[in-house]
Design an enzyme around this catalytic site. Sequence first.
Site, PDB file in Angstrom:
ATOM      1  N   ASP A 138      58.715 183.199  65.513  1.00 47.58           N
ATOM      2  CA  ASP A 138      57.604 184.234  64.940  1.00 47.58           C
ATOM      3  C   ASP A 138      57.584 185.599  65.423  1.00 47.58           C
ATOM      4  OD1 ASP A 138      55.303 184.538  63.530  1.00 47.58           O
ATOM      5  OD2 ASP A 138      53.975 184.101  65.110  1.00 47.58           O
ATOM      6  N   CYS A 195      48.221 173.745  40.650  1.00 46.70           N
ATOM      7  CA  CYS A 195      47.039 173.633  41.392  1.00 46.70           C
ATOM      8  C   CYS A 195      47.057 175.393  41.916  1.00 46.70           C
ATOM      9  CB  CYS A 195      47.578 172.996  42.655  1.00 46.70           C
ATOM     10  SG  CYS A 195      46.363 172.867  43.979  1.00 46.70           S
ATOM     11  N   CYS A 198      44.145 176.876  46.829  1.00 44.29           N
ATOM     12  CA  CYS A 198      44.174 177.704  47.931  1.00 44.29           C
ATOM     13  C   CYS A 198      43.573 179.167  47.414  1.00 44.29           C
ATOM     14  CB  CYS A 198      45.569 178.187  48.358  1.00 44.29           C
ATOM     15  SG  CYS A 198      47.028 178.395  47.310  1.00 44.29           S
ATOM     16  N   CYS A 218      43.052 189.766  54.056  1.00 44.06           N
ATOM     17  CA  CYS A 218      43.306 188.330  54.707  1.00 44.06           C
ATOM     18  C   CYS A 218      42.539 188.336  55.892  1.00 44.06           C
ATOM     19  CB  CYS A 218      44.630 187.941  54.875  1.00 44.06           C
ATOM     20  SG  CYS A 218      44.803 186.575  55.642  1.00 44.06           S
ATOM     21  N   CYS A 245      41.731 182.250  59.759  1.00 39.63           N
ATOM     22  CA  CYS A 245      41.003 181.625  58.636  1.00 39.63           C
ATOM     23  C   CYS A 245      41.962 180.580  58.283  1.00 39.63           C
ATOM     24  CB  CYS A 245      40.917 182.518  57.530  1.00 39.63           C
ATOM     25  SG  CYS A 245      39.895 181.904  56.194  1.00 39.63           S
TER      26      CYS A 245
END
Length: 352
Positions: A138, A195, A198, A218, A245
């Site tokens: 990361d 789909c 999200c 975001c 979130c």
Amino acid sequence: MQALQAGLVAEARRLGFVSAGFASAEDDPVRAARLHEWLEAGHHGSMEWMADRADVRQGPHSMWPEAQSVIALGMSYAPDADPLALEAAPDKARISVYARGRDYHDVVKKALKALARWLVAEARHAGLEEPQLKVFVDTAPVMEKPLGEASGIGWQGKHSNLVSSAHGSWLFLGAIYTTIPFTPDAPHRDQCGSCRACHDACPTDAFPQPYVVDARRCISYLTIEHKGPIPQEFRAPMGNRIYGCDDCLAVCPWNKFARTAARHKAFTARADLDAPDLAQFLGFDDTAFRAFFSGSPIKRIGRDRFVRNCLIAAGNSRMAALIGPVQDLCEDSDPVVAEAAQWALIQLTAET
């Protein structure tokens, strides 16, 4: 080489990884082009470190030309309960699932280093040339999610995060670059289909198109990376979210296959972060903040940014009991905190 590759997967699982796959270290021009398009659109917001090292981030060879293979790894942090359960509890603070346990940077990196040591020892035992390795989790200019897709451990879903058919959207990702020429796995095929759960769940409409997130809209970016005042248009949609979130991840249908039994024990939620009272955080000074969040990824944003987030949640709560604690922060030494407190006070007194 096949025995070494199979042994590495077994050792990765012993160390707590639930997914492991292999990909070529060659740069992919399609992935690189998508990265540059995203940056040119300004979707990274104030995360200038992404643009500054884009030339390195665009692929493994751009960072390290000697690399032959990428080992992509995933560690589960599947939650015990519905991450959206606190949505209707304004007195509680909503913290992203990934931040309720120990800091994943420390846990994943420790396991990656152990796996790297095992690989060096096994390669030496097999009479192979001493391999070189680099481990990442990361904090380096590495595109872990596209590399995870290329290695077959999942696919990058419409919310832009990696999705696993076995572990849903709840994977911490790590990567090992190595000079060993492992046989690549087949890339994972996209299984999002039609789909759009999200996208429909996002409270700030942060997806300009499928597979693309505009960080500037975001809530995860706004509460974690963004350092200034929260833009007015996003304050009400934040609700009681004070760190991150989970909405786009939590509604993914593939989560029905995720099992908490697969979760690394380090990511079990702390009892005091599962459904914490919002009021307690408003009184935090720097010392109290650092002590409470010791060993947590939340610690890295600092007291001021954290209290700013809590003040937005307090204003959204419409709870008169929070007027006093909010009022105390209206003259805070940090101007961003003071402004958030003044805004929250207006919201609270307008209803009383």
